[in-house]
Design a protein around this motif. Structure first.
Motif, PDB file in Angstrom:
ATOM      1  N   SER A   1       0.637  -0.530   0.039  1.00 49.53           N
ATOM      2  CA  SER A   1       0.561   0.120  -0.491  1.00 49.53           C
ATOM      3  C   SER A   1       1.081   1.173  -0.289  1.00 49.53           C
TER       4      SER A   1
ATOM      5  N   ILE B   1       3.492   5.231  -8.187  1.00 50.93           N
ATOM      6  CA  ILE B   1       3.412   4.980  -6.361  1.00 50.93           C
ATOM      7  C   ILE B   1       4.457   5.881  -5.538  1.00 50.93           C
TER       8      ILE B   1
ATOM      9  N   THR C   1       1.885  -8.318  -8.062  1.00 51.00           N
ATOM     10  CA  THR C   1       2.314  -7.371  -6.680  1.00 51.00           C
ATOM     11  C   THR C   1       0.661  -6.689  -7.279  1.00 51.00           C
TER      12      THR C   1
ATOM     13  N   LEU D   1      -1.552  -4.014  -5.536  1.00 47.21           N
ATOM     14  CA  LEU D   1      -1.545  -2.410  -4.308  1.00 47.21           C
ATOM     15  C   LEU D   1      -3.312  -2.340  -3.984  1.00 47.21           C
TER      16      LEU D   1
ATOM     17  N   ILE E   1       2.347  -2.854 -11.175  1.00 44.29           N
ATOM     18  CA  ILE E   1       1.554  -3.322 -10.806  1.00 44.29           C
ATOM     19  C   ILE E   1       0.323  -4.219 -11.295  1.00 44.29           C
TER      20      ILE E   1
ATOM     21  N   LEU F   1      -5.099  -3.935  -8.656  1.00 42.10           N
ATOM     22  CA  LEU F   1      -5.067  -2.531  -8.264  1.00 42.10           C
ATOM     23  C   LEU F   1      -6.380  -3.110  -7.397  1.00 42.10           C
TER      24      LEU F   1
END
Length: 272
Positions: free
Chosen positions: A192, A202, A223, A225, A246, A249
């Motif tokens: 996060s 990010i 990954t 996020l 990423i 999400l």
């Protein structure tokens, strides 16, 4: 437009002081708290919120930077010091319901027996709680708070680096913590961040945390996020990576504009 609320969010900050010097001092105190709460604030926003010129806002930022309290960055300011305890505690309760929902979604995405890296922060603490319903996981984290939550399940294999524990957020750091992460291979890196800016970067508040998370992401097959929608469009001091890094999400509302375009261009799966 943001309101100038106190750490507890109970009302507007008072910046009324006697004399011009007192007004400036009160305004700068309010700016500092605004930066602490929102990670990044633009000069134009300061000017609008306080009813001053951009030149005055820029002078306020310069004065706070000279005092070592903030850092000027891309037409605004970010924090240069670790979060105060009160700010971190406030983040734990802010958007708590959204963080809990995101955590449950992330927990559903993680298969039984997975190898995981878990980042630090209040959202990742919620994710740690959600993972407790699993029976067997292998996990690495540098967050003492996350590790404490995960240790409630005796069937988990849990690894943490050695080093000094930072106050407030409980991160464990030493010089080779990033190298420690490179010894592992992860099915998922669960992270996060403080913000996703409109350039597709990010961003986070702490350089050391960013280096560790980036090292873990490089060792991960995928990954995830997890951020609530308040992080869209926000910029923090440290660039952790880009949207291209990423795979998934997890958020509470669909992003819009340039961020959404970049997510689609990079084939990032969005789960709301």
């Amino acid at each position: 437009m943001r309101d100038l609320s106190t750490g507890g969010g109970t009302g507007p900050l008072s910046i009324e002081h006697s004399g011009e010097g007192g007004k400036k001092e009160g305004r700068q105190e309010a700016i500092l708290r605004l930066v602490a709460q929102n990670f990044y604030v633009a000069i134009e926003e300061i000017a609008s919120l306080f009813g001053v010129t951009t030149q005055t806002a820029r002078r306020d930022i310069m004065a706070l930077e000279e005092a070592g309290k903030i850092r000027r960055l891309h037409g605004g300011a970010v924090l240069t010091t670790p979060l105060e305890t009160s700010v971190y505690r406030q983040r734990r309760v802010e958007n708590a319901a959204q963080k809990e929902r995101l955590a449950q979604v992330v927990g559903d995405l993680v298969p039984e027996g997975a190898n995981l890296f878990i980042d630090s922060g209040t959202t990742c603490e919620a994710i740690a709680h959600a993972l407790l319903r699993h029976r067997h996981l292998r996990l690495v984290t540098y967050s003492l708070r996350v590790a404490t939550i995960l240790s409630e399940n005796s069937n988990f294999t849990l690894a943490v680096p050695g080093g000094f524990v930072r106050p407030v957020h409980g991160g464990i750091f030493q010089e080779d913590t990033a190298d420690f992460m490179k010894r592992f291979k992860f099915d998922f890196a669960l992270i996060s961040v403080s913000g996703i800016d409109r350039d597709g970067d990010i961003c986070d508040d702490d350089h050391a945390e960013g280096v560790i998370a980036a090292a873990a992401m490089a060792q991960a097959e995928r990954t995830i996020l997890a951020v609530d929608s308040s992080k869209f469009g926000k910029r923090a001091m440290v660039r952790l990576g880009t949207i291209a890094d990423i795979d998934i999400l997890v958020t509470d509302a669909y992003p819009e504009g340039e961020i959404l375009r970049l997510l689609k261009d990079n084939d990032v799966e969005i789960i709301c």
